[in-house]
Design a protein around this motif. Structure first.
Motif, PDB file in Angstrom:
ATOM      1  N   ILE A 453       0.839  -1.209   0.000  1.00  0.00           N
ATOM      2  CA  ILE A 453       0.000   0.000   0.000  1.00  0.00           C
ATOM      3  C   ILE A 453       0.873   1.258   0.000  1.00  0.00           C
ATOM      4  O   ILE A 453       0.607   2.214  -0.740  1.00  0.00           O
ATOM      5  N   CYS A 454       1.924   1.269   0.824  1.00  0.00           N
ATOM      6  CA  CYS A 454       2.833   2.429   0.881  1.00  0.00           C
ATOM      7  C   CYS A 454       3.450   2.688  -0.491  1.00  0.00           C
ATOM      8  O   CYS A 454       3.561   3.845  -0.925  1.00  0.00           O
ATOM      9  N   LEU A 455       3.835   1.622  -1.170  1.00  0.00           N
ATOM     10  CA  LEU A 455       4.455   1.752  -2.489  1.00  0.00           C
ATOM     11  C   LEU A 455       3.466   2.337  -3.495  1.00  0.00           C
ATOM     12  O   LEU A 455       3.795   3.237  -4.267  1.00  0.00           O
ATOM     13  N   GLU A 456       2.220   1.849  -3.453  1.00  0.00           N
ATOM     14  CA  GLU A 456       1.194   2.307  -4.385  1.00  0.00           C
ATOM     15  C   GLU A 456       0.783   3.759  -4.120  1.00  0.00           C
ATOM     16  O   GLU A 456       0.537   4.524  -5.051  1.00  0.00           O
ATOM     17  N   MET A 457       0.707   4.161  -2.844  1.00  0.00           N
ATOM     18  CA  MET A 457       0.164   5.476  -2.489  1.00  0.00           C
ATOM     19  C   MET A 457       1.238   6.523  -2.237  1.00  0.00           C
ATOM     20  O   MET A 457       0.925   7.693  -1.994  1.00  0.00           O
ATOM     21  N   TYR A 465       0.015   4.952   8.464  1.00  0.00           N
ATOM     22  CA  TYR A 465      -0.616   4.528   9.716  1.00  0.00           C
ATOM     23  C   TYR A 465      -1.366   5.689  10.372  1.00  0.00           C
ATOM     24  O   TYR A 465      -2.535   5.566  10.751  1.00  0.00           O
ATOM     25  N   ARG A 466      -0.691   6.869  10.489  1.00  0.00           N
ATOM     26  CA  ARG A 466      -1.312   7.999  11.185  1.00  0.00           C
ATOM     27  C   ARG A 466      -2.494   8.565  10.403  1.00  0.00           C
ATOM     28  O   ARG A 466      -3.494   8.976  10.972  1.00  0.00           O
ATOM     29  N   LYS A 467      -2.356   8.602   9.065  1.00  0.00           N
ATOM     30  CA  LYS A 467      -3.448   9.101   8.224  1.00  0.00           C
ATOM     31  C   LYS A 467      -4.679   8.205   8.381  1.00  0.00           C
ATOM     32  O   LYS A 467      -5.800   8.689   8.571  1.00  0.00           O
ATOM     33  N   LEU A 468      -4.477   6.884   8.302  1.00  0.00           N
ATOM     34  CA  LEU A 468      -5.603   5.957   8.391  1.00  0.00           C
ATOM     35  C   LEU A 468      -6.204   5.949   9.793  1.00  0.00           C
ATOM     36  O   LEU A 468      -7.426   5.889   9.960  1.00  0.00           O
TER      37      LEU A 468
END
Length: 536
Positions: A453-457, A465-468
Motif C-alpha cells: 500500500i505504501c508503495l502504491e500510495m 498509519y497515522r493518516k488511516l
C-alpha cells in the motif's frame, strides 16, 4: 507649466506613500499590542478560575477589565484606520432589532444591578425588523451604553427606547441616561475624533463616539445628541426602514449569520468556574502549535499540554516538516509569522494527502473579515483572534476533534466494498476511496499488506498509519481484515461456494484461521451464519 505639473504629481505620490505608511504603522502596532494583551488576559482568566487565587479576585478582575478596555481602544483605532482607507464595508441583513439590543444589554446587567441603576428597554413592537450590519451596530451600542454607565451615578437610570416613525420611514434607537450631562461646547464637538470634553478628560479616549458616528453614516443614517450639564444625555440613532437605501454590494441576501464582536464580550457576568483537575488518563490526541512568539507559544503549549500531547514549532518550515512527519490530530497556527504568511502553510497542508484531514485552528492578531474569508476558502476549520480566552481555544479544539470522530464514523459506516469511479471530492474522501479501492482490488492476495500500500500510495509506513488512524480509527492490517470479513459475509450470502473457497477468495491462507477471525468479528462461525440465513 509642465514642471509645475510634475511637481504636483510628485507631491501627490509622496502624500500617498506617507498615508500608506501611516496605515501600515497602525496595522502593525495594533498587532504588536495584541500579543502582550493575550499574555495578560489568558493567565488572568486562569487565575480567576483557580480557587487558590480567591483572595486576589478583585485585583484580577480589575486587570481583566482594563485589558479588555485597552483591547477595545486598539480595535477602535483599527476601525478608524479602515474607515480612512475605505476598507470597511457594510454588510447589512434583516434582523430582529429588539433581541439584538437585549443581547448587548445583557453584558451590562450585572453592572446596573451593582450600582442600583434602572436599566431597561422600552418599545411598542417587539417584532420590529431592521436592515443593519450587526458587527457595526454592536460597536455603536456598546459605545453608547459604556458612556452612559460611566457618567450615570448610583440609583440613576439608563433607558433604551426603540420607536418606529412611519412618516420619516425611520427607526429611532434612543439611549437616555440621568448622568452628569455635557456643556453646550462639548455637545458641539462630541463626535470629533480624540475630542475630550470636561467630563471625558479622565475616562474617555475620544474614539468611541467618532467611530459610532462613522458606522451609522455607513448605514446611511445619522446620530444626534441632546445634553445639559446636570440633566443627563440622550443619544438618538436614526436608521432607515427597509433596504432601498443600500446598494447591492452592501446587502447580504438569503441566509445569514448573526455576527458578534469578540472584543465586546463582557466578562463581568462570568463567575470563576471550578478548577479542572488534570486527568491521569493517557492523552489520546496530539496537537501541533506553530507560533513564532515564544511567550505565547510557551503559554499555549503549557496549557494545552494538560490535555494533549504537544508538538511545537517556531516557524513555518519546522511546522510543515513536523506536520508531514508526525501527522498530528490538530494544528494551531498564527497567520503573522516572521518568515512568511501563515496562509502559505495552510494551503500546503490542506492540499497534501498526508495532512489534508488535519483540522487547523488559526490564532492570530488579524481580525479583518477579508482574512477570515480567505482562510475559509483555504479550508481553515476555526479562526480565533488575539487576545484569546484559553478556555475558548480548548473548547474549540475539543469540538473539532469530536467532529473528526463523527466524520470517521461516517466513513466507516459507508465504506465501499466494490470499486467505484472517483469524482471530484475532498482530499480526505479521495484518500479513503483510493485506499479502499486498492484493498478491494487485492483482497484475494494473502501477501498484500502495508508495504504494498505504501508503495502504491507514495506514503511512508508512519504516514500511512497515522493518516488511516486519524480518518478511520484503524491500523492498516485491522482495516484490511475488516474489509476481508465484510466481503466474506457478502459472499456467504450470495454464493454457494464451500467456506474454504470463500476464505481463499478474501485472502485467508487457511479456513480454520478464517473461521476464528469471522467468529471474533461477528460472534458466529461462517457455517452458523450461512445456516441462519438459509433458515430465514
Amino acid at each position: 507649466m509642465s514642471e509645475q505639473k510634475d511637481k504636483v504629481l510628485e507631491l501627490s505620490q509622496k502624500a500617498e506613500k506617507a498615508t500608506q505608511q501611516k496605515f501600515e504603522f497602525f496595522t502593525n502596532i495594533s498587532h504588536e499590542f495584541r500579543t502582550p494583551l493575550t499574555l495578560i488576559q489568558a493567565p488572568v482568566e486562569d487565575l480567576l478560575n483557580n480557587k487558590d487565587a480567591a483572595p486576589f479576585k478583585n485585583d484580577l478582575s480589575l486587570i481583566r477589565k482594563n485589558s479588555m478596555r485597552l483591547l477595545r481602544l486598539v480595535n477602535q483605532l483599527m476601525d478608524l484606520r479602515k474607515l480612512d482607507s475605505a476598507k470597511m464595508h457594510i454588510k447589512a441583513a434583516e434582523h430582529d432589532i429588539i433581541p439584538f439590543l437585549e443581547e448587548i444589554m445583557s453584558s451590562f446587567q450585572k453592572l446596573a444591578l451593582q450600582s442600583g441603576i434602572t436599566f431597561k428597554l422600552i418599545t411598542e413592537d417587539r417584532n420590529l425588523k431592521l436592515w443593519f450590519d450587526p458587527m457595526m451596530l454592536d460597536k455603536v451600542m456598546f459605545n453608547l451604553l459604556s458612556n452612559a454607565f460611566k457618567f450615570t451615578h448610583e440609583k440613576g437610570s439608563i433607558i433604551i427606547k426603540v420607536e418606529q416613525n412611519a412618516l420619516s420611514n425611520e427607526v429611532l434607537i434612543k439611549v437616555e441616561d440621568t448622568g452628569e450631562g455635557m456643556s453646550e461646547e462639548s455637545v458641539k464637538h462630541i463626535f470629533n475624533r480624540f475630542y475630550q470634553g470636561e467630563n471625558f478628560s479622565q475616562s474617555g479616549s475620544g474614539l468611541g463616539l467618532a467611530l459610532s458616528k462613522d458606522l451609522i453614516e455607513l448605514h446611511h443614517g445619522h446620530i444626534e445628541v441632546e445634553s445639559h450639564l446636570g440633566n443627563g444625555t440622550k443619544f438618538s440613532v436614526h436608521l432607515k426602514s427597509g433596504k432601498a437605501h443600500f446598494n447591492s454590494s452592501e446587502i447580504i441576501e438569503g441566509e445569514h449569520q448573526q455576527y458578534f464582536s469578540e472584543e465586546n464580550i463582557s466578562f463581568e457576568d462570568f463567575e470563576p468556574r471550578p478548577v479542572m483537575v488534570e486527568s491521569d488518563e493517557p492523552k489520546e490526541h496530539t496537537v501541533l502549535v506553530i507560533e513564532d512568539e515564544k511567550p505565547i507559544r510557551d503559554y499555549l503549549c503549557k496549557q494545552l499540554g494538560k490535555h494533549f500531547h504537544i508538538i511545537q514549532a517556531e516557524n513555518l518550515e519546522t511546522g510543515l516538516n513536523k506536520a508531514l512527519d508526525q501527522v498530528p490530530d490538530l494544528i494551531t497556527i498564527d497567520l503573522m509569522l516572521q518568515q512568511k504568511n501563515g496562509f502559505d502553510i495552510v494551503k500546503i497542508l490542506k492540499n497534501d494527502i498526508r495532512t489534508s484531514h488535519i483540522p487547523i485552528i488559526v490564532i492570530t492578531a488579524k481580525k479583518g473579515i477579508e482574512e477570515r474569508i480567505k482562510g475559509i476558502k483555504l479550508g481553515i476549520d476555526d479562526y480565533i483572534t488575539k487576545p484569546f480566552s484559553f478556555e475558548l481555544v480548548l473548547e474549540r479544539i475539543k469540538m473539532l476533534l469530536a467532529n473528526r470522530q463523527k466524520l470517521r464514523e461516517h466513513y466507516i459506516h459507508e465504506l465501499p466494498v466494490e470499486n467505484t469511479a472517483i469524482t471530484k471530492q475532498s482530499p480526505d474522501k479521495k484518500f479513503v476511496s483510493n485506499f479502499t479501492a486498492l484493498v478491494e482490488k487485492n483482497i484475494s492476495n494473502s501477501q498484500f499488506g502495508v508495504n504494498e500500500i505504501c508503495l502504491e500510495m507514495g506514503l511512508s509506513r508512519g504516514q500511512l498509519y497515522r493518516k488511516l488512524k486519524a480518518l478511520l480509527g484503524y491500523s492498516v492490517n485491522d482495516y484490511i481484515n475488516k474489509v476481508r470479513l465484510k466481503k466474506a459475509k457478502h459472499l456467504l450470502l450470495t454464493e454457494n461456494s464451500p467456506i474454504a473457497d470463500i476464505a481463499f477468495q478474501v485472502g485467508f491462507t487457511t479456513s480454520a484461521y478464517f473461521s476464528t477471525a469471522f467468529k471474533n468479528h461477528f460472534g458466529i462461525t461462517p457455517s452458523e451464519f450461512r445456516d441462519q440465513q438459509h433458515q430465514n
